[in-house]
Design a protein around this motif. Sequence first.
Motif, PDB file in Angstrom:
ATOM      1  N   GLU A 225       2.561 -17.158 -16.751  1.00 14.28           N
ATOM      2  CA  GLU A 225       2.774 -18.171 -15.432  1.00 14.28           C
ATOM      3  C   GLU A 225       1.562 -18.754 -14.895  1.00 14.28           C
ATOM      4  O   GLU A 225       1.678 -19.462 -14.443  1.00 14.28           O
ATOM      5  N   ILE A 226       0.703 -18.039 -14.834  1.00 13.33           N
ATOM      6  CA  ILE A 226      -0.521 -18.206 -14.427  1.00 13.33           C
ATOM      7  C   ILE A 226      -1.786 -18.335 -15.715  1.00 13.33           C
ATOM      8  O   ILE A 226      -1.368 -17.118 -16.405  1.00 13.33           O
ATOM      9  N   ILE A 227      -2.695 -19.454 -15.150  1.00 13.19           N
ATOM     10  CA  ILE A 227      -3.782 -18.955 -15.394  1.00 13.19           C
ATOM     11  C   ILE A 227      -4.562 -19.048 -14.978  1.00 13.19           C
ATOM     12  O   ILE A 227      -4.892 -19.289 -13.723  1.00 13.19           O
ATOM     13  N   LEU A 228      -5.702 -17.836 -15.234  1.00 10.51           N
ATOM     14  CA  LEU A 228      -6.858 -17.375 -14.866  1.00 10.51           C
ATOM     15  C   LEU A 228      -8.283 -18.581 -15.369  1.00 10.51           C
ATOM     16  O   LEU A 228      -8.619 -17.982 -16.395  1.00 10.51           O
ATOM     17  N   ALA A 229      -8.551 -19.112 -14.756  1.00 15.48           N
ATOM     18  CA  ALA A 229     -10.404 -19.843 -15.284  1.00 15.48           C
ATOM     19  C   ALA A 229     -11.656 -19.965 -14.567  1.00 15.48           C
ATOM     20  O   ALA A 229     -11.359 -19.955 -13.237  1.00 15.48           O
ATOM     21  N   ASP A 230     -12.354 -18.789 -15.265  1.00  9.91           N
ATOM     22  CA  ASP A 230     -13.892 -18.106 -14.816  1.00  9.91           C
ATOM     23  C   ASP A 230     -14.702 -19.340 -14.595  1.00  9.91           C
ATOM     24  O   ASP A 230     -14.779 -18.919 -16.102  1.00  9.91           O
ATOM     25  N   GLU A 231     -15.043 -20.409 -13.798  1.00  8.86           N
ATOM     26  CA  GLU A 231     -15.458 -20.999 -14.629  1.00  8.86           C
ATOM     27  C   GLU A 231     -15.859 -21.847 -15.832  1.00  8.86           C
ATOM     28  O   GLU A 231     -16.683 -22.218 -16.629  1.00  8.86           O
TER      29      GLU A 231
ATOM     30  N   THR B  36     -14.486 -21.451  -9.001  1.00 11.57           N
ATOM     31  CA  THR B  36     -16.562 -22.936 -10.006  1.00 11.57           C
ATOM     32  C   THR B  36     -17.263 -22.003  -9.034  1.00 11.57           C
ATOM     33  O   THR B  36     -17.056 -21.373  -7.610  1.00 11.57           O
ATOM     34  N   HIS B  37     -18.026 -22.365  -9.583  1.00 17.67           N
ATOM     35  CA  HIS B  37     -19.042 -23.086  -8.942  1.00 17.67           C
ATOM     36  C   HIS B  37     -19.533 -24.001  -8.073  1.00 17.67           C
ATOM     37  O   HIS B  37     -20.348 -23.964  -7.459  1.00 17.67           O
ATOM     38  N   THR B  38     -19.131 -24.872  -8.868  1.00 12.50           N
ATOM     39  CA  THR B  38     -19.400 -26.511  -8.473  1.00 12.50           C
ATOM     40  C   THR B  38     -18.445 -27.124  -7.181  1.00 12.50           C
ATOM     41  O   THR B  38     -17.181 -27.221  -7.451  1.00 12.50           O
ATOM     42  N   LEU B  39     -18.631 -27.123  -6.068  1.00 12.76           N
ATOM     43  CA  LEU B  39     -18.111 -27.520  -5.075  1.00 12.76           C
ATOM     44  C   LEU B  39     -17.133 -28.662  -5.232  1.00 12.76           C
ATOM     45  O   LEU B  39     -16.157 -28.856  -4.821  1.00 12.76           O
ATOM     46  N   ARG B  40     -17.875 -29.487  -5.954  1.00 14.64           N
ATOM     47  CA  ARG B  40     -17.248 -30.876  -5.966  1.00 14.64           C
ATOM     48  C   ARG B  40     -16.321 -30.598  -6.802  1.00 14.64           C
ATOM     49  O   ARG B  40     -15.655 -31.382  -6.486  1.00 14.64           O
TER      50      ARG B  40
ATOM     51  N   LEU C  30      -6.265 -16.252 -19.792  1.00 13.09           N
ATOM     52  CA  LEU C  30      -7.069 -16.645 -18.699  1.00 13.09           C
ATOM     53  C   LEU C  30      -8.423 -17.090 -20.173  1.00 13.09           C
ATOM     54  O   LEU C  30      -8.355 -17.295 -21.480  1.00 13.09           O
ATOM     55  N   VAL C  31      -9.251 -18.104 -19.427  1.00 13.78           N
ATOM     56  CA  VAL C  31      -9.777 -19.170 -19.977  1.00 13.78           C
ATOM     57  C   VAL C  31     -10.907 -18.724 -19.065  1.00 13.78           C
ATOM     58  O   VAL C  31     -11.647 -19.056 -18.532  1.00 13.78           O
ATOM     59  N   PRO C  32     -11.919 -18.305 -20.490  1.00 14.94           N
ATOM     60  CA  PRO C  32     -13.628 -17.242 -20.544  1.00 14.94           C
ATOM     61  C   PRO C  32     -14.543 -18.341 -19.569  1.00 14.94           C
ATOM     62  O   PRO C  32     -13.311 -19.831 -20.537  1.00 14.94           O
ATOM     63  N   GLN C  33     -15.548 -18.335 -18.739  1.00 14.57           N
ATOM     64  CA  GLN C  33     -16.665 -18.498 -18.809  1.00 14.57           C
ATOM     65  C   GLN C  33     -16.764 -19.671 -20.200  1.00 14.57           C
ATOM     66  O   GLN C  33     -17.048 -20.583 -20.045  1.00 14.57           O
ATOM     67  N   ARG C  34     -17.515 -19.334 -21.148  1.00 12.45           N
ATOM     68  CA  ARG C  34     -18.105 -19.649 -22.857  1.00 12.45           C
ATOM     69  C   ARG C  34     -17.668 -19.148 -23.737  1.00 12.45           C
ATOM     70  O   ARG C  34     -16.006 -18.228 -23.824  1.00 12.45           O
ATOM     71  N   PRO C  35     -16.606 -20.385 -24.859  1.00 11.48           N
ATOM     72  CA  PRO C  35     -15.046 -20.092 -25.179  1.00 11.48           C
ATOM     73  C   PRO C  35     -15.421 -19.699 -26.457  1.00 11.48           C
ATOM     74  O   PRO C  35     -16.749 -19.431 -26.651  1.00 11.48           O
TER      75      PRO C  35
END
Lengths: 280, 288, 298
Positions: free
Chosen positions: A196-202, A232-236, A118-123
């Motif tokens: 195997e999997i990385i979750l990234a929350d914004e 992700t919050h940013t659509l771009r 897991l990669v959190p929103q804020r480090p």
Amino acid sequence: MTLFVKRLAKSENGFTKEEFSMFKHENEDSSGLYCEKLNVSINGNHILKDVSLKIPKNKITCIVGPSGCGKSTLLKTFNRIIDMTEGVKISGKIMLGSENIADMSFNDLTEIRRRIGLVPQRPCPLPMSIYDNIAYGCRIHGITKRKDLNKIVVHYLNEVGLWNEVRNRLQTPATGLSIGQQQRLCLARSIAVEPEIILADEATSALDPVSSKIVEDLFVRLKEDYTIVMVTHTLRQALRIADYAIFIYMGKVVEEGPAKEVFENPQNELTKNYLLGVFS
Amino acid sequence: MKSSPKKHRKKFVAAIAARVCMYLSLLAVFAFAIAIIWAVIRRGWQCITWEMVTSLPGGGFYIGKSGGFLNAIVGSIYIVGASTILGLIISIPAVFYLNVYLKKTSKLAYVARLAYDVLFGVPSIVYGAFAFTLMIAVGMRTSLLGGIITTTLLIIPIMIRSMDEVVKNVPDELYEASYALGSTRLETVKLVIRQILSGIATATLLSVGRAIGDAAGVMFTAGFSDSIPTSLTQQTATLPLSIFFQLSAPQVEVQERAYAAAFVLTIIVLIISLLGRFLTNKFSKHKI
Amino acid sequence: MNINSKRLLKEKTMGGAMFFITILSLLLVVVMGVGLYMKSSPIFNELSLLDILTAREWRPAKSQFGFFPFVMGTVWVTLIAIIIAFPISLFTALYLTEYAKSVVRKYVYPALDILAALPSVIYGVWGTLVVVPWISKKLGPVFVDYTSGYTVLAAGIVLGIMILPLLVSLFVEIFSTVPMAMREVSLALGSTRWQLSTKVIMKKSLPGIFATIVLAVSRALGETIAVLMVCGNVPQIPHSIFDACYPIPALIANNYGEMLSMPLYEAALMLAATILFVVVLVFNLTSRIVLRRISKND
């Protein structure tokens, strides 16, 4: 270009990917992640309703949707970090290989959480040195030889492009790094246990545009080895890097499919409106 | 609607009067703190000699003959040192059990915190009386060990409560980061301890300060002695009790030694308190 | 897999040990109550609790154990202490939360810290050095013919100062749970800061203020050495603040040495400790529950 840098970095430090196979865990059948009829409620609020979806392997999957739609909850349910919230009830299936994450005990989860990073929103650097931040996960999962750890630390710092920036201060506290560096450190820390999997929350929302770009590029590069799921919050951002997209609205999966199709030719009215920016 | 001028004036008179009261109260707080320290230190400084701090009571000590109160200083150090270590051994697991192993809404955690609050409020004389009955029950005499046990019981709630405050302030992200790597709760506890090391130090200092000043608890259980104890079963003197006993003597010479001992105790407590404040400040700077 | 099961075993055993220690330390409350009661129960074979509390004669050698003078001594001293400490701490806390600039805070908190850190015996020394002579030589003669200075008032003053830091810190905590928006609304309506303090802050915090006073009372009740050193220790019912008195903790502390020498003496003193324990327990429980509820609702 990036590939070249990567190879260069590797040759400079004199080891290759094959060397790391010894740290790879063999027991897992790596058949990817999927969930069926997943329901999550917090204190009686039904957050996720009958969510069924499949996360494709070695792709970047972006979960998008308006705020409060449950996308963060979904991500945090995958490795059951959601358990830290009070009053959570989970039912349904989240399958990683042949194991159902949804009804696991806390103790079994420790192994699952190694397999799903897991990669959190804020480090959030751990209260220790840069070196130990990376080594920590390996140590608790059984790699204790100094020589091995040294290799791992160098390798993963390289992997996130941090090696040259911190090589002279490995033993200083990780809190001394800039936010962008900290986030890359957190990424390195979570891939150092060979998930195997990385979750990234914004994962880029707290970063400046430059660091954000670096992390984004990293994800693109990492997908050849890992399955990446990001909220992700940013659509771009989603448009830039997603291979696969899932649109969630009010706790339900409205549309999922290859990113190109979902973004360019959405089938559902809600998705269309969201992409047009009617609500966000 | 317009308020009448009279009412208007009343409103401001009240405000000014309140302000004056507040300044007076603040002044009182400062005045008390300074007055107490000033009086004790000035009187103690007049009385203290090097001999008092470095020698044991001689013959006829309590009628004003030669000697010092080294026995009390060493006795206090023994009791405080041992009970601090014992206290830490008990309170650290308890604090982390409440905060890491138990959920925030856990009934047990609520009851436990309430119980520690109550124990924190129980006067030290009651601890003393209780420990004394306990010691009689197991056939123990007043001794260094008795004093250590009493003081340990006394500081456990202090330690737990102040550490609990520190642990509560640990950001959720740290737990999240730890669990996300697959840590067990025990491994997470170790991480959290690293994070709040200076907070634990401050809590420890706080209870050391409390322990060294406590007299009523050890009165029952540690007894008093003119020599430095050489085993756990011997009686021992402590600084506060030594002050108390000497001050109640009629001879001026003995009373002066009490003032000198009070000087020593005050200095020790002030240093501990300052150190604690310094650590807290440092701690809050480095928090993530 | 092996390493994993080893880790989990460690986690489980340590968890069990931690649970055990937590429960053990909790049980202290119960064990303490039961232990003290058992030690004091022999006295109930001869006398009832009501008799003991209302009797005025204290002659241990004749097995007469009247607690009334001691109870009154405790009540008087505690009352004086609260009367002194309450306004000072209330105004200080209001100033700190509603008025103060951070410069003032920077100096007030260390002063309060020092007051909180000073041991009780040092307060006692200060009392005998400063307060007692002041009462006997300066203040006393204005009101009464003679006073030794070792009086209810001396004990009350010393005790009042001792409970100041506790009161201030709890008040500050309570006042800061009043939401900022409420302050803004009141100020926007044109109230002075003092009106804000009385009409909004204090009104909202009333239960908390009560709970805090109860807590401070229970702290004052049990204070031993400092009070013992300045209260005079005469077992009588004080009639004015210039009389000597003899609070319950002082009774226990002064007599523990000889309590094993006379029948029922030990039981009587342990009863005194039990009464202190129960009162403190009840006061603490009620006020802490109220305070917890307040800080949760913020």
